[in-house]
Design an enzyme around this catalytic site. Structure first.
Site: not given
Ligand code: A2P
Length: 340
Positions: A18, A45-46, A134, A248
């Site tokens: 990710g 999936r990975s 975050c 951000h």
């Protein structure tokens, strides 16, 4: 990945593929984190993928209970439901988990840590240490040196949040929808709830019909109070998603117990850990996502008296911080370093 250092911990990353997972790998490598083995986990999936670490291609495995056997430090960034399922398993097998999801942050027995603010809280952990939201980390790291010197009694947070906070798929949606917009092609958004190219929208979390605050805003408010150890602190937040890829920005307005000046704020922040002042009034050069991206420190500028408070107790300022680094992966690795 074996390096033959038997005293060093076995480290696992859950969610290695990710947006945050990739940065966790980068932070471990860049900061020379000592480890004897690195295990990379993601979804089924990975399986078959590899990720580069210290010159080797490390295979990605499906996250399973068995795979967590023998792990000493688990860095989890695979979403709340995965953390809820697998973090307690890792702990039961002897690991300490630094969890980047919101699953455990407000649990009374889980420390919620920004190492520049409350590193002492780590000692009380019972297996899980939570990495804060975050937007909370980026907002409050620069406020802490000020709060320690002149207690903040009221804080208003307005965020300008990047796509990265919603993961790799949201970053791809921003890029692809912008390309489509410029090419005059139609684009159907599937990751975020609204068209993202040349647009912005209220944060993509559910709004509580009673308070009117969305989940992101509630997290920022509650986590600020927990990390500062100020359960009654008066905090409000408005969280907005803007079409920026990975850093951000936050507008911060706060009122202190005693009068405060911009010069005092600059002095408090000069040399403060994790913070860099970018405040060039003459050149109109202030914190920007493009400058914060890929950087460890949170950039702080536009430091000025809040003229709406004639008592002189209030300051307004603007910050930018890399959501994937200090807002997530870097903070988690800094916590893990304290465990060594
Ligand atoms: P995968 O790439 O195999 O889907 P992001 O926040 O950028 O969306 O990344 C989420 C991370 O969490 C990815 O590494 C993703 O793996 C991983 N992940 C998602 N669901 C699971 C799951 N059920 N088990 C393990 N890892 C998961």
């Amino acid at each position: 990945m074996q390096s033959g250092r038997s005293a060093a911990p076995v480290v696992a990353i859950a969610g290695a593929t990710g947006a945050v997972g990739i940065e966790l790998l980068g932070c471990l490598e860049r900061r020379n984190f000592p480890l004897s083995e690195l295990r990379l986990f993601a979804s089924a999936r990975s399986v078959g993928k590899t990720l580069p670490f210290r010159g080797q291609a490390v295979p990605v495995q499906e996250l399973t209970e068995k795979g967590l056997e023998g792990v000493n430090i688990g860095l989890f960034s695979a979403g709340s439901s995965t953390s809820k399922k697998f973090a307690p398993v890792a702990v039961s097998k002897g690991a300490v988990v630094v969890d980047n999801s919101s699953a455990f942050r407000m649990n009374g027995d889980v420390p919620l840590v920004v190492p520049e603010i409350n590193p002492g809280a780590i000692r009380a952990h019972q297996g899980i240490i939570a990495n804060p939201n975050c937007a909370a980390i980026i907002s409050i790291t620069p406020l802490w040196p000020i709060h320690r010197a002149n207690r903040i009694r009221r804080l208003i947070i307005s965020t300008y949040q990047a796509a990265s906070g919603a993961g790799a798929a949201a970053m791809a949606e921003l890029s692809e929808s912008t390309r489509a917009y410029l090419d005059g092609r139609e684009y159907r958004n599937t990751v975020l709830p609204h068209p993202y190219a040349f647009n912005l929208f209220s944060h993509n979390t559910t709004v509580d019909p009673v308070t009117g605050y969305n989940e992101e805003e509630t997290k920022v408010i509650q986590e600020t109070r927990k990390i500062f150890g100020e359960p009654e602190m008066r905090v409000s937040a408005t969280c907005v998603r803007v079409p920026v890829l990975r850093a951000h920005c936050v507008s911060l307005t706060f009122e202190c117990e005693r009068p405060i000046s911009p010069a005092f704020v600059r002095d408090s922040l000069a040399g403060a850990p994790g913070v860099k002042i970018v405040d060039d009034v003459e050149k109109n050069y202030f914190p920007m996502p493009k400058d914060a991206s890929g950087q460890d420190p949170i950039l702080v500028g536009r430091i000025r008296q809040d003229v709406s408070d004639p008592s002189g107790h209030s300051i307004a300022m603007f910050v930018a911080g890399d959501q994937l680094l200090k807002g997530a992966a870097l903070n988690a690795v800094q916590i893990a370093e304290q465990l060594l």
